[in-house]
Motif scaffolding. Structure first.
Motif, mmCIF file in Angstrom:
data_model
loop_
_atom_site.group_PDB
_atom_site.id
_atom_site.type_symbol
_atom_site.label_atom_id
_atom_site.label_comp_id
_atom_site.label_asym_id
_atom_site.label_seq_id
_atom_site.Cartn_x
_atom_site.Cartn_y
_atom_site.Cartn_z
ATOM 1 N N ALA A 99 27.492 17.988 49.666
ATOM 2 C CA ALA A 99 27.827 18.579 48.380
ATOM 3 C C ALA A 99 27.075 19.885 48.159
ATOM 4 O O ALA A 99 27.566 20.801 47.508
ATOM 5 C CB ALA A 99 27.515 17.592 47.261
ATOM 6 N N GLN A 155 35.375 21.613 48.732
ATOM 7 C CA GLN A 155 35.333 20.667 47.613
ATOM 8 C C GLN A 155 36.731 20.308 47.113
ATOM 9 O O GLN A 155 36.903 19.289 46.451
ATOM 10 C CB GLN A 155 34.532 21.277 46.462
ATOM 11 N N HIS A 191 35.236 28.799 45.337
ATOM 12 C CA HIS A 191 36.359 27.900 45.060
ATOM 13 C C HIS A 191 37.265 28.627 44.072
ATOM 14 O O HIS A 191 37.206 28.421 42.861
ATOM 15 C CB HIS A 191 35.843 26.562 44.512
ATOM 16 N N ASP A 196 38.029 27.886 49.537
ATOM 17 C CA ASP A 196 37.320 26.637 49.259
ATOM 18 C C ASP A 196 36.213 26.464 50.289
ATOM 19 O O ASP A 196 36.447 25.941 51.373
ATOM 20 C CB ASP A 196 38.294 25.460 49.306
#
Length: 561
Positions: free
Chosen positions: A15, A22, A339, A509
């Motif tokens: 993460a 993500q 993102h 992303d």
């Protein structure tokens, strides 16, 4: 307890990894490969090749995982459902298809798979389609597409000794015993298929009932459009989507009748770097199949909009010719981040001999890293693409009566020789409805060449029309990755996007960049691995060129089920 702790720590590490996607589906740890999907009541089931023990598994170590989807862009609750295969043919990675049951096919045979209603207990059954059932000259089974009417049907992907793909039709009354049929299609390209999809499609413009044959090879994906009478496939048009990164494309029909396409996105960094990160591979965001004229388009599915949390539309940004490099920094638009979705439209571009315009993404603040979508003028105006059965409307400044026997290329040559001309429409014969557009020089029923300025745009079908752009409307498009990373190991080769007329649709992303050109004429993906933590800047650039940009941008956040 130790195993749970290690998994939890790895999840936190992934993460925190700025290169980790993500928005795209991936397994929590290890490797993910080719996808297969099945509509299930009000959700989707996503099957993927996987290996939780390695980021670069040997083929015989590949098993299967299952995730449940609450939308076409959100999948969760990954579980391992089938262990790696064993025995002859296990060196070939598996492919899955689903219909009233599940089949797994490797290089030797197809096995039925049984599962309980809760999708908790899975088991491999006996072989149901074997290589001995294939027509002479074919010895491997590489995938299967399944459908049903009064019978069950299986289109089996295979490969000739010379490496050409072929597709054999099988039929069954009980989904267990299969009668072999003919080879209904043979690819002209070299490269054995790794997946196959075969599905009906209704042309919205003509109402024609078509069939799409779609398969992936090591060098990219191939599509064929034709008609199918239950035993014979008659080809109408073919095309391809070259990409070694976006592969194993699989199409399926969702609960509302759309043909959605997913693929596996491979890594373009060293095996050691992937192992250090603890993850590798991802499943692409969905495309929705559309047939336009004689071609197949793969735009992003509308479901991608579910990931948007904030958006802005800005423009126009107008560049006048630069002697040196010029740019607009879009950081003020809150576009920082890895993102992001961008739709960038380009118009009224003119170039010096070495000029270019473009979109720079994933840029470091010190300028040492960036990835450039670079657009340049086509070298030969008269070689640009023609749009058959298409009318361009707007910005007419002249119409020229053409001799009998003239072609669209003759009209294109007139446009290329006129400095004011950015686009044209050749009508043969000229229809009555065109007489009111401008001062009318043409004769009804005879060929006419309509010359247009920079504001002309495609407007729809016209059965007697052929249209095109000059250097003011179509460009060579390439992704320059020379400066994408200071790490020399990841791939830095350019990504050829072919000819582009109007629009780039880009989704970033982490390390994944997916791009759709002109509504789906080109649809691909690639990877970049910046080393700077702040490598997220976006800017518009131009050198030796004038151009107008319009930009739509959204911050994207993974949807929660």
């Amino acid at each position: 307890a130790v195993g749970c702790l290690l998994l939890g720590l790895l999840g936190l590490a992934v993460a925190a990894d700025p290169l980790a996607p993500q928005l795209h589906y991936r397994v929590p740890d290890g490797w993910v490969g080719a996808p297969g999907l099945l509509p299930d009541r009000d959700s989707l089931l996503l099957f993927t090749q996987c290996d939780s023990q390695s980021t670069d598994p040997a083929p015989e170590k590949v098993g299967w995982c299952l995730a449940q989807g609450c939308s076409p862009v959100t999948f969760s609750n990954t579980t391992s459902i089938l262990s790696p295969p064993a025995g002859p043919g296990s060196s070939v990675r598996l492919n899955a298809s689903a219909l009233a049951g599940l089949y797994l096919c490797d290089g030797g045979l197809c096995r039925a798979v049984t599962v309980d209603p809760a999708y908790a207990r899975w088991s491999k059954g006996p072989a149901v389609i074997g290589p001995r059932q294939l027509p002479s000259g074919y010895a491997s089974i590489l995938g299967v597409a399944l459908w049903a009417d009064t019978l069950f049907h299986a289109l089996v992907a295979t490969c000739s000794a010379g490496g050409k793909p072929a597709f054999a039709l099988f039929n069954s009354t009980d989904f267990v015993t299969w009668a072999s049929g003919p080879v209904i299609a043979v690819g002209t390209d070299i490269g054995c298929p790794s997946s196959v999809s075969f599905f009906p499609y209704v042309d919205a413009q003509t109402g024609d009932q078509l069939q799409v044959l779609f398969y992936s090879t090591p060098s990219g994906s191939v599509w064929h459009i034709g008609t199918f009478d239950g035993a014979h496939f008659t080809l109408r048009a073919s095309g391809n989507a070259p990409s070694s990164v976006l592969n194993s494309l699989t199409a399926f029909t969702d609960n509302i009748g759309r043909a959605l396409v997913y693929g596996a996105i491979a890594e373009e960094r060293s095996a050691e770097a992937a192992a250090a990160a603890g993850w590798a591979g991802a499943v692409s965001l969905p495309r929705e199949v559309a047939v336009a004229g004689s071609g197949l388009l793969l735009p992003f599915a509308s479901d991608v909009a579910m990931l948007r949390v904030a958006g802005q539309s800005r423009g126009p940004y107008v560049f006048t010719p630069f002697v040196d490099h010029g740019s607009y920094d879009l950081s003020a638009l809150a576009l920082f981040g890895r993102h992001v979705e961008l739709i960038v439209s380009i118009s009224q571009a003119t170039f010096d001999p070495d000029g270019y315009v473009g979109l720079s993404v994933l840029g470091a603040s010190d300028g040492s890293e960036f990835t450039l979508f670079k657009l340049t003028s086509l070298a030969d105006c008269k070689a640009q693409k023609l749009y058959n059965q298409t009318d361009f409307q707007g910005d007419d400044f002249d119409n020229v009566k053409m001799p009998a026997g003239s072609t669209a290329r003759d009209c294109q040559a007139l446009c290329c020789g006129n400095a004011k001309c950015h686009a044209f429409t050749f009508a043969n014969p000229n229809p009555d409805m065109f007489t009111g557009r401008a001062q009318f020089n043409c004769v009804d029923g005879q060929p006419c060449c309509w010359l247009k300025g920079p504001d002309a745009s495609p407007s729809g079908q016209c059965g007697v029309c052929t249209s095109g752009f000059t250097n003011g409307g179509e460009y060579n498009a390439v992704v320059d990755r020379t400066h994408s990373s200071l790490d020399p190991a990841p791939a830095s080769t350019p990504v050829d996007l072919g000819m582009m007329a109007q629009e780039l649709h880009v989704i970033i992303d982490g390390s994944i960049v997916e791009v759709v050109v002109d509504g789906g004429t080109v649809s691909t993906a690639f990877r970049v691995y910046p080393t700077h933590s702040d490598a997220s800047a976006i800017s518009l650039v131009a050198s030796g060129a004038s151009v107008q940009f319009n930009v739509q941008a959204w911050e994207l956040v993974a949807e929660a089920c």
